[in-house]
Design a protein around this motif. Structure first.
Motif, mmCIF file in Angstrom:
data_model
loop_
_atom_site.group_PDB
_atom_site.id
_atom_site.type_symbol
_atom_site.label_atom_id
_atom_site.label_comp_id
_atom_site.label_asym_id
_atom_site.label_seq_id
_atom_site.Cartn_x
_atom_site.Cartn_y
_atom_site.Cartn_z
ATOM 1 N N ASP A 117 31.146 47.172 45.037
ATOM 2 C CA ASP A 117 31.769 46.233 44.099
ATOM 3 C C ASP A 117 31.382 44.824 44.504
ATOM 4 O O ASP A 117 30.951 44.583 45.629
ATOM 5 C CB ASP A 117 33.294 46.397 44.039
ATOM 6 N N LEU A 118 31.529 43.915 43.551
ATOM 7 C CA LEU A 118 31.065 42.539 43.772
ATOM 8 C C LEU A 118 32.149 41.512 43.509
ATOM 9 O O LEU A 118 32.258 40.519 44.222
ATOM 10 C CB LEU A 118 29.864 42.264 42.857
ATOM 11 N N TRP A 119 32.967 41.759 42.468
ATOM 12 C CA TRP A 119 33.910 40.732 42.027
ATOM 13 C C TRP A 119 35.281 41.356 41.749
ATOM 14 O O TRP A 119 35.361 42.413 41.127
ATOM 15 C CB TRP A 119 33.390 40.048 40.763
ATOM 16 N N ASP A 120 36.330 40.698 42.234
ATOM 17 C CA ASP A 120 37.703 41.154 41.996
ATOM 18 C C ASP A 120 38.259 40.377 40.807
ATOM 19 O O ASP A 120 38.493 39.169 40.910
ATOM 20 C CB ASP A 120 38.561 40.903 43.237
ATOM 21 N N PRO A 121 38.497 41.032 39.661
ATOM 22 C CA PRO A 121 38.973 40.298 38.484
ATOM 23 C C PRO A 121 40.405 39.790 38.619
ATOM 24 O O PRO A 121 40.820 38.909 37.880
ATOM 25 C CB PRO A 121 38.857 41.328 37.352
ATOM 26 N N VAL A 122 41.180 40.361 39.549
ATOM 27 C CA VAL A 122 42.568 39.924 39.743
ATOM 28 C C VAL A 122 42.594 38.578 40.471
ATOM 29 O O VAL A 122 43.244 37.624 40.040
ATOM 30 C CB VAL A 122 43.368 40.984 40.515
ATOM 31 N N THR A 123 41.876 38.486 41.587
ATOM 32 C CA THR A 123 41.827 37.226 42.340
ATOM 33 C C THR A 123 40.758 36.285 41.808
ATOM 34 O O THR A 123 40.759 35.098 42.130
ATOM 35 C CB THR A 123 41.539 37.501 43.827
ATOM 36 N N ASP A 124 39.828 36.839 40.986
ATOM 37 C CA ASP A 124 38.672 36.099 40.464
ATOM 38 C C ASP A 124 37.849 35.506 41.606
ATOM 39 O O ASP A 124 37.439 34.346 41.577
ATOM 40 C CB ASP A 124 39.116 34.993 39.488
ATOM 41 N N ARG A 125 37.622 36.355 42.596
ATOM 42 C CA ARG A 125 36.809 35.973 43.748
ATOM 43 C C ARG A 125 35.899 37.140 44.137
ATOM 44 O O ARG A 125 36.157 38.282 43.795
ATOM 45 C CB ARG A 125 37.690 35.610 44.944
#
Length: 215
Positions: A117-125
């Motif tokens: 995975d590359l990006w966490d949509p919850v933290t937007d980081r």
């Protein structure tokens, strides 16, 4: 289409058997890649998990990669608003990163070193997850929406299909606007024709499928 009633576990066993067929075995230094396509409400992750377990019982290593881990930053996803159908279809998922970090390493002669995975949509980081090395002969299982519209190099693809009514019922109210995007995806990409197997999952307790179609 001809539909066969089946359980998710039995479906996974059939898919694993297909991948394990000696005539389809990956060559030295190669991997098999499976795409499980469907709207978030279709529960593609559950089938991916069942298939990973069926492969484990056959002694086959696998790696499950959800495309939700490759969403683009919110500033890009929502550039034209939070409910823009065109953006959802063409700009929410970082397909370039999927090609680079997931499919490229599993090309013949690749390293097998996959970023899960590359990006966490919850933290937007950025997730900063470590790379995972999938050994040669292993199976990459990618699941999520809109997979069959990008020419990803799947050895086996499954489309988990929901009728418009079932999609609306099983989607959170705040996300039901995506129904228009999936209607366009069905019309433009025709995933039911592109996939090697189609699953009808309006009632997740009683799925039915086409079986794996000859190509």
């Amino acid at each position: 289409m001809q539909w066969e009633a089946i359980t998710w576990q039995r479906m996974a066993e059939r898919l694993a058997g297909h991948l394990d067929d000696p005539d389809r075995a990956p060559g030295p230094g190669s991997w098999q890649r499976v795409g499980i396509d469907g709207a978030p409400a279709a529960g593609t992750g559950a089938l991916a998990g069942e298939l990973a377990e069926a492969l484990r019982l056959r002694g086959r290593p696998s790696l499950v990669v959800p495309t939700d881990g490759f969403l683009r930053p919110a500033s890009l996803r929502f550039e034209f608003g939070r409910q823009d159908v065109d953006s959802y279809l063409g700009g929410w998922y970082d397909t370039a990163a999927l090609w680079r970090e997931v499919f490229g390493p599993t090309d013949p002669g690749g390293s097998g070193r996959v970023l899960p995975d590359l990006w966490d949509p919850v933290t937007d980081r950025a997730t900063r997850s470590p790379y995972v090395t999938l050994p040669p002969g292993g199976v990459l299982l990618v699941h999520g929406p809109l997979l069959l519209g990008h020419w990803f190099p799947f050895d086996l693809s499954v489309h988990v299909r929901l009728s418009p009514g079932a999609l609306a019922r099983r989607t959170e109210e705040s996300e039901r606007w995506t129904g228009a995007a999936f209607a366009r995806y069905e019309a433009e990409a025709d995933p039911a024709s592109a996939a090697d197997a189609v699953v009808r999952a309006d009632d997740p307790r009683h799925p039915a499928w086409t079986g794996i179609r000859r190509r």
